[in-house]
Scaffold this motif. Sequence first.
Motif, PDB file in Angstrom:
ATOM      1  N   LEU A  90       0.828  -1.209   0.000  1.00 54.77           N
ATOM      2  CA  LEU A  90       0.000   0.000   0.000  1.00 54.77           C
ATOM      3  C   LEU A  90       0.864   1.262   0.000  1.00 54.77           C
ATOM      4  O   LEU A  90       0.503   2.264  -0.618  1.00 54.77           O
ATOM      5  CB  LEU A  90      -0.945   0.000   1.196  1.00 54.77           C
ATOM      6  N   ALA A  91       2.004   1.197   0.670  1.00 60.66           N
ATOM      7  CA  ALA A  91       2.922   2.343   0.657  1.00 60.66           C
ATOM      8  C   ALA A  91       3.393   2.607  -0.775  1.00 60.66           C
ATOM      9  O   ALA A  91       3.336   3.744  -1.257  1.00 60.66           O
ATOM     10  CB  ALA A  91       4.113   2.084   1.579  1.00 60.66           C
ATOM     11  N   ILE A  92       3.819   1.561  -1.439  1.00 57.15           N
ATOM     12  CA  ILE A  92       4.300   1.703  -2.823  1.00 57.15           C
ATOM     13  C   ILE A  92       3.188   2.238  -3.726  1.00 57.15           C
ATOM     14  O   ILE A  92       3.419   3.130  -4.559  1.00 57.15           O
ATOM     15  CB  ILE A  92       4.858   0.357  -3.330  1.00 57.15           C
ATOM     16  N   ALA A  93       1.974   1.739  -3.544  1.00 54.04           N
ATOM     17  CA  ALA A  93       0.841   2.202  -4.367  1.00 54.04           C
ATOM     18  C   ALA A  93       0.600   3.693  -4.164  1.00 54.04           C
ATOM     19  O   ALA A  93       0.359   4.431  -5.137  1.00 54.04           O
ATOM     20  CB  ALA A  93      -0.414   1.410  -4.036  1.00 54.04           C
ATOM     21  N   ASP A  94       0.674   4.165  -2.915  1.00 48.57           N
ATOM     22  CA  ASP A  94       0.451   5.596  -2.668  1.00 48.57           C
ATOM     23  C   ASP A  94       1.602   6.450  -3.193  1.00 48.57           C
ATOM     24  O   ASP A  94       1.378   7.533  -3.734  1.00 48.57           O
ATOM     25  CB  ASP A  94       0.230   5.860  -1.184  1.00 48.57           C
ATOM     26  N   TYR A  95       2.837   5.986  -3.033  1.00 46.75           N
ATOM     27  CA  TYR A  95       3.959   6.745  -3.595  1.00 46.75           C
ATOM     28  C   TYR A  95       3.791   6.853  -5.117  1.00 46.75           C
ATOM     29  O   TYR A  95       4.000   7.924  -5.692  1.00 46.75           O
ATOM     30  CB  TYR A  95       5.299   6.077  -3.268  1.00 46.75           C
ATOM     31  N   LYS A  96       3.392   5.761  -5.759  1.00 44.67           N
ATOM     32  CA  LYS A  96       3.177   5.776  -7.211  1.00 44.67           C
ATOM     33  C   LYS A  96       2.049   6.733  -7.589  1.00 44.67           C
ATOM     34  O   LYS A  96       2.134   7.425  -8.605  1.00 44.67           O
ATOM     35  CB  LYS A  96       2.856   4.373  -7.722  1.00 44.67           C
ATOM     36  N   SER A  97       0.985   6.758  -6.782  1.00 47.25           N
ATOM     37  CA  SER A  97      -0.118   7.678  -7.073  1.00 47.25           C
ATOM     38  C   SER A  97       0.362   9.123  -7.016  1.00 47.25           C
ATOM     39  O   SER A  97       0.010   9.934  -7.869  1.00 47.25           O
ATOM     40  CB  SER A  97      -1.266   7.475  -6.077  1.00 47.25           C
ATOM     41  N   GLY A  98       1.150   9.441  -6.014  1.00 46.76           N
ATOM     42  CA  GLY A  98       1.709  10.793  -5.914  1.00 46.76           C
ATOM     43  C   GLY A  98       2.596  11.123  -7.100  1.00 46.76           C
ATOM     44  O   GLY A  98       2.534  12.218  -7.653  1.00 46.76           O
ATOM     45  N   TYR A 101       0.970  12.285 -10.351  1.00 52.41           N
ATOM     46  CA  TYR A 101       0.592  13.692 -10.438  1.00 52.41           C
ATOM     47  C   TYR A 101       1.789  14.630 -10.365  1.00 52.41           C
ATOM     48  O   TYR A 101       1.691  15.778 -10.781  1.00 52.41           O
ATOM     49  CB  TYR A 101      -0.404  14.038  -9.324  1.00 52.41           C
ATOM     50  N   ASP A 102       2.894  14.155  -9.803  1.00 55.36           N
ATOM     51  CA  ASP A 102       4.093  14.990  -9.668  1.00 55.36           C
ATOM     52  C   ASP A 102       5.333  14.128  -9.908  1.00 55.36           C
ATOM     53  O   ASP A 102       6.072  13.801  -8.983  1.00 55.36           O
ATOM     54  CB  ASP A 102       4.126  15.622  -8.270  1.00 55.36           C
ATOM     55  N   PRO A 103       5.577  13.750 -11.173  1.00 57.87           N
ATOM     56  CA  PRO A 103       6.655  12.812 -11.477  1.00 57.87           C
ATOM     57  C   PRO A 103       8.060  13.335 -11.181  1.00 57.87           C
ATOM     58  O   PRO A 103       8.988  12.546 -11.058  1.00 57.87           O
ATOM     59  CB  PRO A 103       6.485  12.518 -12.971  1.00 57.87           C
ATOM     60  N   ASP A 104       8.216  14.623 -11.034  1.00 58.68           N
ATOM     61  CA  ASP A 104       9.542  15.192 -10.780  1.00 58.68           C
ATOM     62  C   ASP A 104       9.822  15.418  -9.297  1.00 58.68           C
ATOM     63  O   ASP A 104      10.861  15.971  -8.945  1.00 58.68           O
ATOM     64  CB  ASP A 104       9.700  16.521 -11.538  1.00 58.68           C
ATOM     65  N   ASN A 105       8.938  14.977  -8.426  1.00 60.68           N
ATOM     66  CA  ASN A 105       9.101  15.182  -6.987  1.00 60.68           C
ATOM     67  C   ASN A 105      10.195  14.239  -6.481  1.00 60.68           C
ATOM     68  O   ASN A 105       9.996  13.037  -6.339  1.00 60.68           O
ATOM     69  CB  ASN A 105       7.773  14.911  -6.281  1.00 60.68           C
TER      70      ASN A 105
END
Length: 126
Positions: A90-98, A101-105
């Motif tokens: 679930l952590a990986i899924a949320d990091y991927k979701s972020g 929307y902000d691929p350069d973060n």
Amino acid sequence: DAKQAEVQPTAGESAPQAPPVPQPSHPAPHSHPAHPPGTIPPNTSGTPAGDAHLVASIERFSALLQADRLNITAYMLRADAYFKMGNLDLAIADYKSGLRYDPDNSELQRRWKQAVRFKELRDRKG
């Protein structure tokens, strides 16, 4: 002793009503694709003392994401809470979701890579 007179309604009037007591609003739990709404994945971290705090954090960030699906910080912090609970998927899924929307973060990228590495290590150990 001076007694206070109660105000009585006259014919055709109704008695004054107290204002309604506000009820706390609890947002519906976020429907995460990996678990049903209203449930938090089980702890696998072996640290039950902090679970209540982490569960509350997950619920708060889920409510924020229901209101604003583009809240990158909420994705990252909810992922951090999942990570601390040992729920790496679930952590990986949320990091991927972020990152969607902000691929350069760069901070989000760093945390996503760390979670992926931890998951790989955990999976190797069986």
